[in-house]
Enzyme design. Sequence first.
Site, PDB file in Angstrom:
ATOM      1  N   VAL A  46       0.786  -1.232   0.167  1.00  0.00           N
ATOM      2  CA  VAL A  46       0.132   0.097  -0.138  1.00  0.00           C
ATOM      3  C   VAL A  46       0.773   1.294  -0.127  1.00  0.00           C
ATOM      4  CG1 VAL A  46      -1.613   1.238   1.288  1.00  0.00           C
ATOM      5  CG2 VAL A  46      -1.987  -1.311   1.068  1.00  0.00           C
ATOM      6  N   CYS A  47       1.905   1.263   0.623  1.00  0.00           N
ATOM      7  CA  CYS A  47       2.988   2.355   0.931  1.00  0.00           C
ATOM      8  C   CYS A  47       3.131   3.179  -0.461  1.00  0.00           C
ATOM      9  CB  CYS A  47       4.026   1.995   1.727  1.00  0.00           C
ATOM     10  SG  CYS A  47       3.750   1.414   3.380  1.00  0.00           S
ATOM     11  N   PRO A  48       3.808   2.174  -1.605  1.00  0.00           N
ATOM     12  CA  PRO A  48       4.104   3.008  -2.614  1.00  0.00           C
ATOM     13  C   PRO A  48       3.007   3.620  -3.379  1.00  0.00           C
ATOM     14  CG  PRO A  48       4.243   0.571  -3.213  1.00  0.00           C
ATOM     15  CD  PRO A  48       3.952   0.931  -1.569  1.00  0.00           C
ATOM     16  N   GLU A  50       0.443   5.525  -1.930  1.00  0.00           N
ATOM     17  CA  GLU A  50       0.355   6.741  -1.164  1.00  0.00           C
ATOM     18  C   GLU A  50       1.587   7.479  -1.652  1.00  0.00           C
ATOM     19  OE1 GLU A  50      -1.916   6.230   2.901  1.00  0.00           O
ATOM     20  OE2 GLU A  50       0.370   5.202   2.941  1.00  0.00           O
ATOM     21  N   ILE A  51       2.652   7.085  -1.575  1.00  0.00           N
ATOM     22  CA  ILE A  51       3.972   7.894  -1.897  1.00  0.00           C
ATOM     23  C   ILE A  51       3.822   8.272  -3.386  1.00  0.00           C
ATOM     24  CG2 ILE A  51       6.741   7.799  -2.185  1.00  0.00           C
ATOM     25  CD1 ILE A  51       6.380   5.910   0.423  1.00  0.00           C
TER      26      ILE A  51
END
Length: 173
Positions: A46-48, A50-51
């Site tokens: 999920v993090c990438p 958002e980034i």
Amino acid sequence: MLQVGQPAPDFTLEGVDGKDFREVSLSDYRGRWVVLFFYPLDFTFVCPTEIVGFNERYPEFKKLGAEILGASVDSKFSHLAWISQELGELHYPLLSDITKEVARNYGILIEQQGVSLRGLYIVDPDGVLRYELVHDLNVGRSVDETLRVLGALQTGELCPIDWRQGIKTLGKG
């Protein structure tokens, strides 16, 4: 306990800005709006999203006079590897909270797992926390909503539900 309306906890962290390592302090951004977001870990699912999502919309944040800072408990070396291997060029720094002290100060550290929840904070030009949002690890945040709230806060007025740029406010509070 951290609350909206209080001074945002200051910090100085090392991070990656472009391809370079540098120290970043929240106080460096006095006089500007700051969107600070924490994510659990580099090299995750999920993090990438958002980034990259915040990166793609960076010009809209700049137009509103805001800076973006991303942070996780990973090392600056992990950040650099992730940027180089997967993320590509970022318009804002990724900071290393390797000691977990900043996540702890912001109240989002999951001590048992050693990672932070998805915390997002908007800090005004005077260093006062004006917005905080914390998500579960599995749910990404909305860049649209962050921009909406930032714009609403900048009006200094009362903004009704679903207020957007160009919609009349309710006036001064």
